[in-house]
Design an enzyme around this catalytic site. Structure first.
Site, PDB file in Angstrom:
ATOM      1  N   PRO A   1     -43.936  62.389  37.198  1.00 41.01           N
ATOM      2  CA  PRO A   1     -43.758  62.516  35.837  1.00 41.01           C
ATOM      3  C   PRO A   1     -44.956  61.723  35.077  1.00 41.01           C
ATOM      4  O   PRO A   1     -45.497  60.199  35.920  1.00 41.01           O
ATOM      5  CB  PRO A   1     -42.301  62.075  35.763  1.00 41.01           C
ATOM      6  N   ASN A   2     -45.544  61.616  34.322  1.00 47.10           N
ATOM      7  CA  ASN A   2     -45.809  61.502  32.893  1.00 47.10           C
ATOM      8  C   ASN A   2     -47.274  61.291  33.298  1.00 47.10           C
ATOM      9  O   ASN A   2     -48.290  61.556  33.104  1.00 47.10           O
ATOM     10  CB  ASN A   2     -45.531  60.120  32.978  1.00 47.10           C
TER      11      ASN A   2
ATOM     12  N   ARG B   1     -52.759  59.180  28.526  1.00 49.01           N
ATOM     13  CA  ARG B   1     -51.392  57.838  29.066  1.00 49.01           C
ATOM     14  C   ARG B   1     -52.522  56.967  29.636  1.00 49.01           C
ATOM     15  O   ARG B   1     -52.547  56.563  30.336  1.00 49.01           O
ATOM     16  CB  ARG B   1     -51.058  58.242  30.133  1.00 49.01           C
TER      17      ARG B   1
ATOM     18  N   TYR C   1     -54.393  53.794  33.578  1.00 44.40           N
ATOM     19  CA  TYR C   1     -55.052  54.727  34.311  1.00 44.40           C
ATOM     20  C   TYR C   1     -56.367  56.145  34.485  1.00 44.40           C
ATOM     21  O   TYR C   1     -56.247  56.399  34.823  1.00 44.40           O
ATOM     22  CB  TYR C   1     -53.818  55.721  33.984  1.00 44.40           C
TER      23      TYR C   1
ATOM     24  N   ASN D   1     -47.604  60.370  44.838  1.00 41.51           N
ATOM     25  CA  ASN D   1     -47.596  59.057  43.737  1.00 41.51           C
ATOM     26  C   ASN D   1     -46.167  59.612  42.997  1.00 41.51           C
ATOM     27  O   ASN D   1     -47.268  60.651  42.316  1.00 41.51           O
ATOM     28  CB  ASN D   1     -48.501  59.732  43.141  1.00 41.51           C
TER      29      ASN D   1
ATOM     30  N   ALA E   1     -42.389  56.905  38.208  1.00 39.81           N
ATOM     31  CA  ALA E   1     -41.708  55.800  38.248  1.00 39.81           C
ATOM     32  C   ALA E   1     -40.415  55.795  38.339  1.00 39.81           C
ATOM     33  O   ALA E   1     -40.131  55.453  39.634  1.00 39.81           O
ATOM     34  CB  ALA E   1     -41.243  55.613  36.711  1.00 39.81           C
TER      35      ALA E   1
ATOM     36  N   GLU F   1     -48.611  57.500  50.235  1.00 32.52           N
ATOM     37  CA  GLU F   1     -47.859  57.364  48.926  1.00 32.52           C
ATOM     38  C   GLU F   1     -49.070  55.785  48.354  1.00 32.52           C
ATOM     39  O   GLU F   1     -49.834  55.638  48.862  1.00 32.52           O
ATOM     40  CB  GLU F   1     -46.733  55.828  48.892  1.00 32.52           C
TER      41      GLU F   1
ATOM     42  N   HIS G   1     -50.435  54.939  44.317  1.00 31.11           N
ATOM     43  CA  HIS G   1     -50.415  53.949  42.920  1.00 31.11           C
ATOM     44  C   HIS G   1     -51.694  53.763  42.154  1.00 31.11           C
ATOM     45  O   HIS G   1     -53.578  52.849  43.230  1.00 31.11           O
ATOM     46  CB  HIS G   1     -49.638  53.171  42.846  1.00 31.11           C
TER      47      HIS G   1
ATOM     48  N   ARG H   1     -47.404  44.081  37.712  1.00 34.87           N
ATOM     49  CA  ARG H   1     -47.401  44.660  36.800  1.00 34.87           C
ATOM     50  C   ARG H   1     -45.872  44.077  37.039  1.00 34.87           C
ATOM     51  O   ARG H   1     -45.786  43.249  37.210  1.00 34.87           O
ATOM     52  CB  ARG H   1     -47.383  46.098  36.567  1.00 34.87           C
TER      53      ARG H   1
HETATM   54  C1  DQA Z   1     -47.809  54.518  39.028  1.00 30.92           C
HETATM   55  C2  DQA Z   1     -47.416  53.316  38.563  1.00 30.92           C
HETATM   56  C3  DQA Z   1     -46.002  53.766  38.432  1.00 30.92           C
HETATM   57  O1  DQA Z   1     -45.529  52.219  38.135  1.00 30.92           O
HETATM   58  C4  DQA Z   1     -45.974  54.495  37.158  1.00 30.92           C
HETATM   59  O2  DQA Z   1     -44.139  54.728  36.644  1.00 30.92           O
HETATM   60  C5  DQA Z   1     -46.674  55.166  37.064  1.00 30.92           C
HETATM   61  C6  DQA Z   1     -47.555  55.974  38.154  1.00 30.92           C
HETATM   62  C7  DQA Z   1     -49.226  54.749  39.325  1.00 30.92           C
HETATM   63  O3  DQA Z   1     -49.827  55.403  40.465  1.00 30.92           O
HETATM   64  O4  DQA Z   1     -49.852  53.225  39.350  1.00 30.92           O
HETATM   65  O5  DQA Z   1     -45.924  56.287  36.403  1.00 30.92           O
HETATM   66  O6  DQA Z   1     -46.946  55.227  40.039  1.00 30.92           O
END
Ligand code: DQA
Length: 141
Positions: free
Chosen positions: A9-10, A17, A22, A71, A74, A95, A97, A104
């Protein structure tokens, strides 16, 4: 190798964003660069804002594809269901990120996915995905 990148998501909003965290590059532009960098790999890409759709895609590809880079955004910090899906398939999963989740908010330090994955790459910006591809390229060598 056949590699699938899954973004949760997102992450469709990368480039727009929270650019301080990011960055300003869209994932579409970044994946073009990755594909040029690794012509020897077939890199598929799937993004969804829906937990079930991510699980469905893990089920669909996770018994045949050479590796999955995920990735989960959240959902990383909440989804036992995605963690169980990773445990249920046979393809290795790494995984990723973009941000350093360990530097954070406290809730971002918890990953339900980490222990189901072969490993985690965290905090190198979009380059985290390239590093994950370097890692999965070593599998079965
Ligand atoms: C994320 C880190 C997560 O905490 C966050 O909710 C994201 C992006 C990252 O790639 O840094 O959406 O996965």
């Amino acid at each position: 190798m056949n590699i699938l990148i899954i973004n949760g998501p997102n992450l469709n909003l990368l480039g727009k964003r929270q650019t301080d965290i990011y960055g300003t590059q869209s994932f579409e532009a970044y994946i073009d660069e990755l594909r040029q960098l690794y012509p020897q790999h077939r890199i598929a890409y799937f993004q969804s804002n829906c937990e079930g759709a991510i699980i469905d895609r893990l089920h669909a590809d996770g018994f045949a594809i050479d590796a999955i880079v995920i990735n989960a955004g959240a959902y990383t910090h909440t989804s036992i269901a995605i963690a169980d899906a990773i445990r249920s398939i046979t393809s290795p999963v790494v995984e990723v990120h973009i941000s350093n989740v360990n530097a954070r908010e406290d809730y971002r330090r918890v990953s339900y996915l980490a222990e189901a994955c072969r490993g985690s790459i965290v905090g190198f910006g979009l380059d985290s995905y390239r590093l994950a591809i370097e890692a999965v390229a070593q599998f079965n060598k």
